[in-house]
Enzyme design. Structure first.
Site, PDB file in Angstrom:
ATOM      1  N   LYS A 155       0.861  -1.199   0.000  1.00 22.37           N
ATOM      2  CA  LYS A 155       0.000   0.000   0.000  1.00 22.37           C
ATOM      3  C   LYS A 155       0.889   1.239   0.000  1.00 22.37           C
ATOM      4  O   LYS A 155       1.899   1.276   0.724  1.00 22.37           O
ATOM      5  CB  LYS A 155      -0.870  -0.038   1.269  1.00 22.37           C
ATOM      6  CG  LYS A 155      -1.533   1.272   1.647  1.00 22.37           C
ATOM      7  CD  LYS A 155      -2.839   1.478   0.917  1.00 22.37           C
ATOM      8  CE  LYS A 155      -3.470   2.852   1.202  1.00 22.37           C
ATOM      9  NZ  LYS A 155      -4.227   3.366   0.060  1.00 22.37           N
ATOM     10  N   CYS A 167      -2.771   9.048  -7.014  1.00 20.16           N
ATOM     11  CA  CYS A 167      -3.859   8.788  -6.067  1.00 20.16           C
ATOM     12  C   CYS A 167      -5.003   9.764  -6.332  1.00 20.16           C
ATOM     13  O   CYS A 167      -4.795  10.977  -6.301  1.00 20.16           O
ATOM     14  CB  CYS A 167      -3.387   8.924  -4.619  1.00 20.16           C
ATOM     15  SG  CYS A 167      -4.783   8.753  -3.478  1.00 20.16           S
TER      16      CYS A 167
END
Ligand code: RRO
Length: 329
Positions: free
Chosen positions: A50, A135
Site C-alpha cells: 500500500k 492517487c
C-alpha cells in the site's frame, strides 16, 4: 508444445528479475499479512505494498467504499503507518516470508517523494519502488501529479536522483488524462524504468435515500472489471509508443483470460487488486490460469506474448488456435 517445466514465465523491470509476472495491486493487500494465510507470498512475482507516506495518516472519513456496477469505489485517502513504522515492521516481516517487495510511495510534494526515496535507498530486499503519482483521493486535485507532465517529470527526476541506479523505479499513472502516452513519455525520459497502468478512475455515488454523496470523501477511485477496457486501452496505447518499457497492467483482472488480454496489449506483468476482496487466492488462480493459457497457445515464454495484439499479421494468432478461444468475458 511447451510444458510447465520448459515454459519461461519470468519477467524483468529494469535489472530486477521476477519469476512470475503476477503482482498484488497496491492498496488491495496492505503489506500482505492477510494474504499470507492463503498462499506463500514467495510464489507470486512480488507484493506491491500500500502506498506509504512520510507520516502516519488516518485517511478519509467513512464510509470509504461503495459497490458499483461490476466494480467498487474507494476513498481511503492514504491511510497508513508512515515510513518509519513501515520500515520497522512491514519490510522485515515481508523478508521473513521470502517475498519479493515493491514499495509504493506517495508524497504531497516533490520533495516528500525524494525524502521517501532516500529512506528506501539503503534498505536491503527491495526489488523496485512504485512511485504513486496518481492517487485520486487527495484533498486537492492539483496534487494528482500524474495529471500534469511537468509535475510528473519533477517527481520522477527527484526520486531517480535520490535513489541512485540500483533500485528500479515504476511510475503509476492515472487514466484521468487526455493523453496517457504524453505522461508516460515524460516519466520515462525522467528516469522511470517501468510503468504501472492504471490507477483508479475518479468516480462518485450519490445515496438516493439520503440524497447526498455516499462516500465520506464524496469522490472515490473506481476499480474492478468495470474499468478493464479503459486499462487495456491505456496499456495498448503506451506500449505502442514505448515498446521497450515494461508495463505492469491492472484494472479488473479476475482470471487468466483477463491477464492474457493485458499481456497481448503490451504488459510484461499484471496486478490483481479488487478481485482479492472476493477471493483471497485470486492472484494464485490468475497466475496458474495465465501460465496454462500461454502454454496452450504455443508460447515458449511470457515475453513472446507481450504486445502480441500489436502485430499486423494475424496468421500467427490463427495458428495459435484463435478460433477455439473461449468467449470474451
Ligand atoms: O489511498 C487511497 O485512497 C488510494 C490511493 Br493512495 C490510490 O492510489 N488509489 C486509490 O484508488 N485509492
Amino acid at each position: 508444445m511447451h510444458n510447465a517445466s520448459t515454459f519461461d514465465f519470468s519477467t524483468k523491470i529494469g535489472h530486477t528479475w521476477f519469476p512470475t509476472p503476477l503482482f498484488t495491486a497496491s492498496g488491495c493487500a496492505s503489506s500482505g499479512k492477510e494474504l499470507a494465510q492463503f498462499f506463500p507470498l514467495s510464489e507470486i512475482g512480488a507484493v506491491v505494498t500500500k502506498s506509504i507516506a512520510l507520516k502516519p495518516r488516518l485517511g478519509r472519513p467513512t464510509p470509504r467504499m461503495a459497490e458499483t456496477p461490476s466494480g467498487m469505489l474507494n476513498s481511503i485517502g492514504l491511510q497508513g503507518p508512515g515510513i518509519d513504522a513501515f520500515l520497522a515492521d512491514d519490510i522485515p516481516w515481508l523478508m521473513t516470508q521470502n517475498a519479493r517487495i515493491v514499495v509504493s510511495i506517495s508524497g504531497e510534494t516533490v520533495d516528500e517523494y525524494s525524502i521517501l526515496a532516500r529512506r528506501l535507498r539503503s534498505v536491503p530486499g527491495i526489488s523496485a519502488v512504485e512511485v504513486n503519482i496518481s492517487c485520486p483521493n487527495v484533498e486537492n486535485r492539483g496534487l494528482v501529479f500524474a495529471c500534469d507532465p511537468v509535475s510528473s517529470r519533477a517527481v520522477i527526476e527527484g526520486v531517480r536522483r535520490t535513489i541512485g541506479g540500483d533500485i528500479p523505479i515504476i511510475a503509476k499513472l492515472s487514466p484521468d488524462v487526455t493523453d496517457i502516452t504524453e505522461i508516460a513519455r515524460e516519466v520515462v525520459s525522467a528516469g522511470a524504468d517501468g510503468l504501472s497502468l492504471i490507477n483508479t478512475l475518479l468516480g462518485m455515488v450519490i445515496n438516493t435515500q439520503t440524497m447526498r454523496p455516499h462516500l465520506g470523501g464524496k469522490t472515490g477511485g473506481l476499480s474492478g472489471p468495470a474499468i478493464r477496457p479503459v486499462a487495456v486501452r491505456a496499456v495498448y496505447q503506451v506500449h505502442q509508443v514505448l515498446p521497450k518499457i515494461p508495463i505492469i497492467g491492472m484494472g479488473g483482472i479476475r482470471s487468466g483470460r483477463d491477464a492474457f488480454e493485458f499481456i497481448l496489449a503490451g504488459a510484461s506483468g499484471v496486478s490483481v487488486g479488487t478481485a482479492i476482496f472476493g477471493n483471497p487466492r485470486a492472484i494464485m488462480d490468475v497466475q496458474n490460469e495465465l501460465k496454462e493459457i500461454l502454454i496452450s497457445r504455443g508460447f515458449a515464454s511470457l515475453s513472446e506474448a507481450v504486445g502480441y495484439a500489436h502485430r499486423e499479421d494475424s496468421t500467427g494468432a490463427l495458428q495459435r488456435g484463435a478460433d477455439s478461444e473461449e468467449s470474451e468475458g
